[in-house]
Write an enzyme that holds these catalytic residues in place. Structure first.
Site, mmCIF file in Angstrom:
data_model
loop_
_atom_site.group_PDB
_atom_site.id
_atom_site.type_symbol
_atom_site.label_atom_id
_atom_site.label_comp_id
_atom_site.label_asym_id
_atom_site.label_seq_id
_atom_site.Cartn_x
_atom_site.Cartn_y
_atom_site.Cartn_z
ATOM 1 N N HIS A 122 0.864 -1.177 0.000
ATOM 2 C CA HIS A 122 0.000 0.000 0.000
ATOM 3 C C HIS A 122 0.902 1.229 0.000
ATOM 4 O O HIS A 122 2.035 1.195 0.487
ATOM 5 C CB HIS A 122 -0.866 -0.034 1.264
ATOM 6 N N ASP A 199 3.365 -4.201 7.911
ATOM 7 C CA ASP A 199 2.091 -3.506 7.799
ATOM 8 C C ASP A 199 0.992 -4.569 7.835
ATOM 9 O O ASP A 199 0.771 -5.279 6.858
ATOM 10 C CB ASP A 199 2.043 -2.718 6.489
ATOM 11 N N GLN A 202 -4.167 -4.607 6.554
ATOM 12 C CA GLN A 202 -5.140 -5.343 5.762
ATOM 13 C C GLN A 202 -5.447 -6.704 6.354
ATOM 14 O O GLN A 202 -6.541 -7.242 6.166
ATOM 15 C CB GLN A 202 -4.627 -5.512 4.330
ATOM 16 N N LYS A 225 -9.946 -1.283 10.505
ATOM 17 C CA LYS A 225 -9.875 -2.469 9.652
ATOM 18 C C LYS A 225 -10.308 -3.728 10.391
ATOM 19 O O LYS A 225 -10.358 -4.806 9.799
ATOM 20 C CB LYS A 225 -8.434 -2.670 9.149
ATOM 21 N N CYS A 365 -4.732 2.565 -3.687
ATOM 22 C CA CYS A 365 -3.499 3.068 -3.054
ATOM 23 C C CYS A 365 -2.369 2.051 -3.182
ATOM 24 O O CYS A 365 -1.565 1.868 -2.265
ATOM 25 C CB CYS A 365 -3.737 3.426 -1.588
#
Length: 410
Positions: A122, A199, A202, A225, A365
């Protein structure tokens, strides 16, 4: 799988006020933001109704109560990801966390040192490192993907060399849903003396996180999320990494002493929490983690895996649609992206919106990833606890209507 999820997510849907007011609405954009269950909203509201005060700022009972609630949430969320409370800092979100890491890491950067990213990143886990690379003359290297499956290319380990000082990688792609082998990547990075930053924004709503098993130095995700509210990010930092990280934001609450000429930071993770904390969102995040645990114990993960598999089968039967990537396996999130060479992604999304079906269209993104597949835009469908088989059937039916309408117009 329990009866609650055998019924198709209906029991979960009853916990969301949205569907009482809009029972026909089909929400398929949970990869962007999950809807928030009432139990989480109640935790958020209770704080403002009965416990609102500045945490870590006052000695009166209400402030002490706010402090206790914030620290209880810190402990709960640390346990939830397999960390210690003194390894968890709160931020405004994953984007905030990643920028803070990129700006604050005190490494002995030398021109030509390498930062390794995956093609699946992302922008939030690319742009901060691009800026850092431009500042210090660093080289960004890419972990390439298999174009058919979205998995890492077979030779990915060759990219993490002795020149690598940092690997920043997503746990799962927000475009394909493919889960990357982060534990293996972190092991390779560690062998080269490099740090690993993950990260997990997600992945957090779909996967159980264990920072020890992943072997990473830092990991972050956003509450919205995982069925929480916006404005809260969770940032895991090993104590070793904390010693290498200079606070990026400075201000109230993160200092022990300030003079006209100097300042002294507090010890521990609170030095990375300048300003008044978003205590309500933090409390709600812990409530969301508890709610998500309950749903997983009730069979949510298996339910979503089956629902996604069935939807993927339905979509693949439509020859005018092409899935991205063309192949998938069980190591992916409840997320499917697709495009049509005959109907633009934005036209499909707009037509679906006119029929009360929410999806996402665009580059998500993740433009380097879309460029890898030579696309400018794809439609993304993402499933969550409140989705049903009926939602998927309606999506397919309206997609067919859209295809007929747009191709006949030509």
């Amino acid at each position: 799988m329990t009866d609650a999820y055998v019924a198709g997510g209906k029991a979960a849907r009853e916990q969301f006020a949205l569907w009482r007011s809009q029972p026909q609405f089909v929400y398929l954009d949970s990869a962007a933001s999950c809807q928030v269950p009432e139990t989480v909203l109640q935790a958020y509201l209770d704080y403002y109704q009965h416990g609102h005060a500045n945490a870590h700022r006052g000695s009166y009972p209400l402030a002490q109560q706010a402090t206790a609630q914030l620290e209880q949430a810190r402990q709960e969320l640390a346990n939830w990801i397999g960390a210690q409370a003194n390894e968890v800092a709160f931020t405004a979100g994953a984007t905030h966390s990643l920028n803070m890491l990129a700006q604050g890491l005190q490494l002995d950067w030398q021109a030509g040192d390498e930062i390794v990213l995956s093609r699946a990143e992302h922008h939030s886990n690319f742009l901060p490192w691009l800026r850092l690379a431009e500042k210090h003359g660093l080289t960004i290297r890419w972990l390439d993907l298999d174009p058919c499956t979205g998995n890492l290319a077979a030779d990915w380990q060759d990219v993490v060399t002795e020149r690598c000082k940092l690997v920043a990688v997503t746990l799962a792609s927000n475009v394909t849903g493919q889960v990357l082998p982060v534990a293996e990547i972190a092991k390779r990075a560690r062998a080269q003396g490099a740090l690993t930053i993950v990260d997990a924004a997600q992945a957090v709503g779909s996967l159980t996180l264990d920072v020890v098993a992943l072997g990473c130095d830092a990991l972050t995700f956003s509450a919205h999320k995982m069925y929480g509210v916006t404005g809260c990010g969770v940032l895991y930092l090993t104590t070793q990494l904390q010693a290498q990280l200079e606070p990026w934001l400075v201000g109230g609450g993160m200092v022990t002493e300030v003079t006209e000429a100097s300042s002294q930071w507090v010890s521990g993770v609170q030095q990375f929490e300048a300003g008044t904390p978003n205590t309500a969102a933090i409390i709600a995040c812990a409530a969301a983690a508890r709610w998500l645990n309950e749903q997983r114990e009730a069979g949510l993960s298996c339910y979503l895996q089956r629902l996604t598999h069935n939807l993927r089968e339905q979509l693949s039967q439509r020859q005018w649609l092409q899935l991205v990537p063309p192949q998938s396996d069980s190591t992916s999130l409840p997320l499917i992206s697709f495009f049509s060479s005959e109907v633009h992604a934005f036209d499909l999304a707009s037509y679906l919106a006119e029929h009360s079906i929410a999806v996402r269209a665009g580059s998500h993104c993740a433009q380097p990833l879309l460029q890898f597949w030579q696309h400018t835009a794809v439609v993304r469908v993402s499933l969550a606890a409140y989705n049903t088989a009926a939602d998927c059937e309606r999506l397919c039916a309206v997609l067919d209507e859209a295809y007929q309408l747009f191709t006949e117009a030509e």
